[in-house]
Design a protein around this motif. Sequence first.
Motif, PDB file in Angstrom:
ATOM      1  N   VAL A 187       0.777  -1.252   0.044  1.00  0.00           N
ATOM      2  CA  VAL A 187      -0.042  -0.112  -0.003  1.00  0.00           C
ATOM      3  C   VAL A 187       0.727   1.382   0.109  1.00  0.00           C
ATOM      4  O   VAL A 187       0.683   2.242  -0.948  1.00  0.00           O
ATOM      5  N   ILE A 188       1.847   1.179   0.879  1.00  0.00           N
ATOM      6  CA  ILE A 188       2.882   2.391   0.999  1.00  0.00           C
ATOM      7  C   ILE A 188       3.769   2.479  -0.399  1.00  0.00           C
ATOM      8  O   ILE A 188       3.793   3.593  -0.839  1.00  0.00           O
ATOM      9  N   ASN A 189       4.093   1.432  -0.841  1.00  0.00           N
ATOM     10  CA  ASN A 189       4.972   1.601  -2.149  1.00  0.00           C
ATOM     11  C   ASN A 189       3.997   2.087  -3.124  1.00  0.00           C
ATOM     12  O   ASN A 189       4.490   2.953  -4.011  1.00  0.00           O
ATOM     13  N   ASP A 190       2.895   1.731  -3.509  1.00  0.00           N
ATOM     14  CA  ASP A 190       2.056   2.228  -4.416  1.00  0.00           C
ATOM     15  C   ASP A 190       1.676   3.710  -4.365  1.00  0.00           C
ATOM     16  O   ASP A 190       1.644   4.437  -5.315  1.00  0.00           O
ATOM     17  N   ALA A 338      16.673  -2.885  -8.851  1.00  0.00           N
ATOM     18  CA  ALA A 338      16.447  -1.352  -8.900  1.00  0.00           C
ATOM     19  C   ALA A 338      16.345  -0.837 -10.586  1.00  0.00           C
ATOM     20  O   ALA A 338      17.686  -0.829 -10.841  1.00  0.00           O
ATOM     21  N   PRO A 339      15.350  -1.055 -11.189  1.00  0.00           N
ATOM     22  CA  PRO A 339      15.564  -0.977 -12.907  1.00  0.00           C
ATOM     23  C   PRO A 339      16.097   0.236 -13.176  1.00  0.00           C
ATOM     24  O   PRO A 339      16.526   0.610 -14.311  1.00  0.00           O
ATOM     25  N   VAL A 340      15.773   1.530 -12.675  1.00  0.00           N
ATOM     26  CA  VAL A 340      15.516   2.961 -13.013  1.00  0.00           C
ATOM     27  C   VAL A 340      16.076   3.517 -11.610  1.00  0.00           C
ATOM     28  O   VAL A 340      15.315   3.539 -10.614  1.00  0.00           O
ATOM     29  N   VAL A 341      17.242   4.545 -11.667  1.00  0.00           N
ATOM     30  CA  VAL A 341      17.731   5.326 -10.609  1.00  0.00           C
ATOM     31  C   VAL A 341      17.584   6.748 -11.095  1.00  0.00           C
ATOM     32  O   VAL A 341      18.410   7.034 -11.995  1.00  0.00           O
ATOM     33  N   GLY A 342      16.920   7.522 -10.342  1.00  0.00           N
ATOM     34  CA  GLY A 342      16.930   8.959 -10.806  1.00  0.00           C
ATOM     35  C   GLY A 342      17.785   9.785  -9.955  1.00  0.00           C
ATOM     36  O   GLY A 342      18.179   9.418  -8.549  1.00  0.00           O
ATOM     37  N   ARG A 343      18.168  10.903 -10.405  1.00  0.00           N
ATOM     38  CA  ARG A 343      19.056  11.938  -9.836  1.00  0.00           C
ATOM     39  C   ARG A 343      18.589  13.276 -10.521  1.00  0.00           C
ATOM     40  O   ARG A 343      17.890  13.378 -11.413  1.00  0.00           O
ATOM     41  N   GLU A 440       7.677 -15.217 -20.395  1.00  0.00           N
ATOM     42  CA  GLU A 440       8.541 -14.152 -19.398  1.00  0.00           C
ATOM     43  C   GLU A 440       7.359 -13.769 -18.517  1.00  0.00           C
ATOM     44  O   GLU A 440       6.270 -13.391 -18.787  1.00  0.00           O
ATOM     45  N   VAL A 441       7.624 -13.259 -17.339  1.00  0.00           N
ATOM     46  CA  VAL A 441       6.856 -12.540 -16.371  1.00  0.00           C
ATOM     47  C   VAL A 441       6.852 -11.163 -16.815  1.00  0.00           C
ATOM     48  O   VAL A 441       7.814 -10.448 -16.713  1.00  0.00           O
ATOM     49  N   PRO A 442       5.516 -10.692 -16.942  1.00  0.00           N
ATOM     50  CA  PRO A 442       5.644  -8.976 -17.284  1.00  0.00           C
ATOM     51  C   PRO A 442       5.921  -8.279 -16.006  1.00  0.00           C
ATOM     52  O   PRO A 442       5.766  -8.628 -14.771  1.00  0.00           O
ATOM     53  N   VAL A 443       6.747  -7.244 -16.122  1.00  0.00           N
ATOM     54  CA  VAL A 443       7.391  -6.386 -15.098  1.00  0.00           C
ATOM     55  C   VAL A 443       6.891  -4.745 -15.465  1.00  0.00           C
ATOM     56  O   VAL A 443       6.938  -4.674 -16.416  1.00  0.00           O
ATOM     57  N   GLY A 444       7.195  -4.154 -14.228  1.00  0.00           N
ATOM     58  CA  GLY A 444       7.013  -2.823 -14.347  1.00  0.00           C
ATOM     59  C   GLY A 444       8.064  -2.020 -13.479  1.00  0.00           C
ATOM     60  O   GLY A 444       8.643  -2.728 -12.468  1.00  0.00           O
ATOM     61  N   ALA A 445       8.190  -0.659 -13.552  1.00  0.00           N
ATOM     62  CA  ALA A 445       9.173  -0.092 -12.698  1.00  0.00           C
ATOM     63  C   ALA A 445       8.357   0.456 -11.407  1.00  0.00           C
ATOM     64  O   ALA A 445       7.468   1.429 -11.617  1.00  0.00           O
ATOM     65  N   GLY A 446       8.668   0.070 -10.107  1.00  0.00           N
ATOM     66  CA  GLY A 446       7.901   0.603  -9.072  1.00  0.00           C
ATOM     67  C   GLY A 446       9.266   1.314  -8.481  1.00  0.00           C
ATOM     68  O   GLY A 446      10.306   1.671  -8.818  1.00  0.00           O
ATOM     69  N   LEU A 449      11.673  -3.169  -8.846  1.00  0.00           N
ATOM     70  CA  LEU A 449      11.081  -3.935  -9.945  1.00  0.00           C
ATOM     71  C   LEU A 449       9.848  -4.587  -9.730  1.00  0.00           C
ATOM     72  O   LEU A 449       9.810  -5.449  -8.512  1.00  0.00           O
ATOM     73  N   GLN A 450       8.731  -4.559 -10.410  1.00  0.00           N
ATOM     74  CA  GLN A 450       7.604  -4.912  -9.786  1.00  0.00           C
ATOM     75  C   GLN A 450       6.983  -6.196 -10.802  1.00  0.00           C
ATOM     76  O   GLN A 450       6.884  -5.729 -12.066  1.00  0.00           O
ATOM     77  N   ALA A 451       6.698  -7.251 -10.371  1.00  0.00           N
ATOM     78  CA  ALA A 451       6.142  -8.328 -11.179  1.00  0.00           C
ATOM     79  C   ALA A 451       4.632  -8.062 -11.542  1.00  0.00           C
ATOM     80  O   ALA A 451       3.909  -7.806 -10.595  1.00  0.00           O
TER      81      ALA A 451
END
Length: 463
Positions: A187-190, A338-343, A440-446, A449-451
């Motif tokens: 819940v917190i992550n979303d 950690a598929p994407v890292v922001g700065r 393959e398991v579909p994934v997204g960036a949270g 990495l989120q299955a």
Amino acid sequence: MTGTDTDVHAEARPVEAIPGPKGLPLLGSMFELQQDSLGAFLRARRDHGDVVRISAGPPGLRTVVHGVFSAEGVQQVLATESANFRKDNPFYEEVRAAFGNGLLTSQDADYLRQRRLVQPLFTKRRVDGYADAIAQEAAAVTARWHGREGVDLIEEMSRLALRTVARILFGADVEAAVEVIHRSFPVINDYALNRAYAPVNLPREWPTPGNRRAMAAIGEVYAVCDRIIAERRAAPDGPVGDDLLTLLAQAGSEEDGSLDATEIRDQVLVFLLAGHETTATSMAFTLHLLARHPEERARAQREADEVLGERAPTAADLERLPYLTRVLKEGMRLYPAAPVVGRRAVADTEIGGYRIRAGSDVVVAPWVTHRNPDLWEDPERFDPERFTPERSAGRHRYAWFPFGGGPRACIGQHFSMLESVLALATLLRACDLEAADDAEVPVGAGITLQAKGPARVRLRPRA
């Protein structure tokens, strides 16, 4: 607005406008990023190169992100010029609001003080002492799997990683924390992720259904952590034990003082987030890859059989399981936790021949760099032999960076590797895993990495 067009008057050499996808006339790449940001970044690198400019959102609310995908560019952002790229973007602001100002989100003097206080808790010798707990939790999973025909690896590895890190953090209080965290963290992550990428957010204090649900989850997690911390600190002889919570309460120096109760909670929450979700992702996808590749699975099982026999694994076995370690590294290449890292840049910088202006949002993406055909031959193919010493020699340090890099590299990377390899060895020795389907398991960036679906496997006990 962040991310303005490139300055063509750079002193070093002429700099062209940064290329990137055009997207829709008014909304840019907004829908593409919302639906499949990982795919959008991959296509941007393929079509436009290693430095790209992506805009999303309507005029007046537009977000501009600069993707940096070459190994050399990643090194600049994370290591050689890391002081110029800070965690000041909306993503980290939301993570900080939800999970506190721990090592993942703190900066400047706060970060340096925390790192000095916490670093002694993550020495190799200290972490190796957790091998017994790792082995016991993995053995409990094999016992639970006995007699079952199939499982979802995403759910199973999430539970295993959570129980392991909670046990190492809380010791005897593990049961009090596990169910609350398992229920509340999604819940917190979303909530944090949705706010990070929304063009406009309502104040958190407003009693909307989403705010109320998230605040209740955050309050529940904070309460269980605060209660356990308070009980430890109130013990007549002070905190006693060898779990991480006790060590955090005891940590201190003349220069840095000690951590107060809120600071301890912030570190605990970061360890739970980073030490639970990332390791679960690595184990789940590595096992699913092995379930789809029987020859590699059989070789990993033979190694586990030969090294362990019938005994439980120990920390010393990490170096005795080189093939399984290569399997894990390849799993982390294809499915970085950690598929994407922001700065956010604080000064004008040149990367790959392009000027990145001060105030620009920048992302580096293991998901993309790990699939760069200039760095990895046939990058979509599962090939653990990529990580032999011979084939690794000469490879750029930032061709593979699942733990980040530079001064903010993950403090828990040895713990993650130890837990993953020992747990995988335990599970593979006990069971044959076959993929329920070859997709393959579909994934997204949270936040990690989120299955987007289950990773189902069939189970068969091994003799």
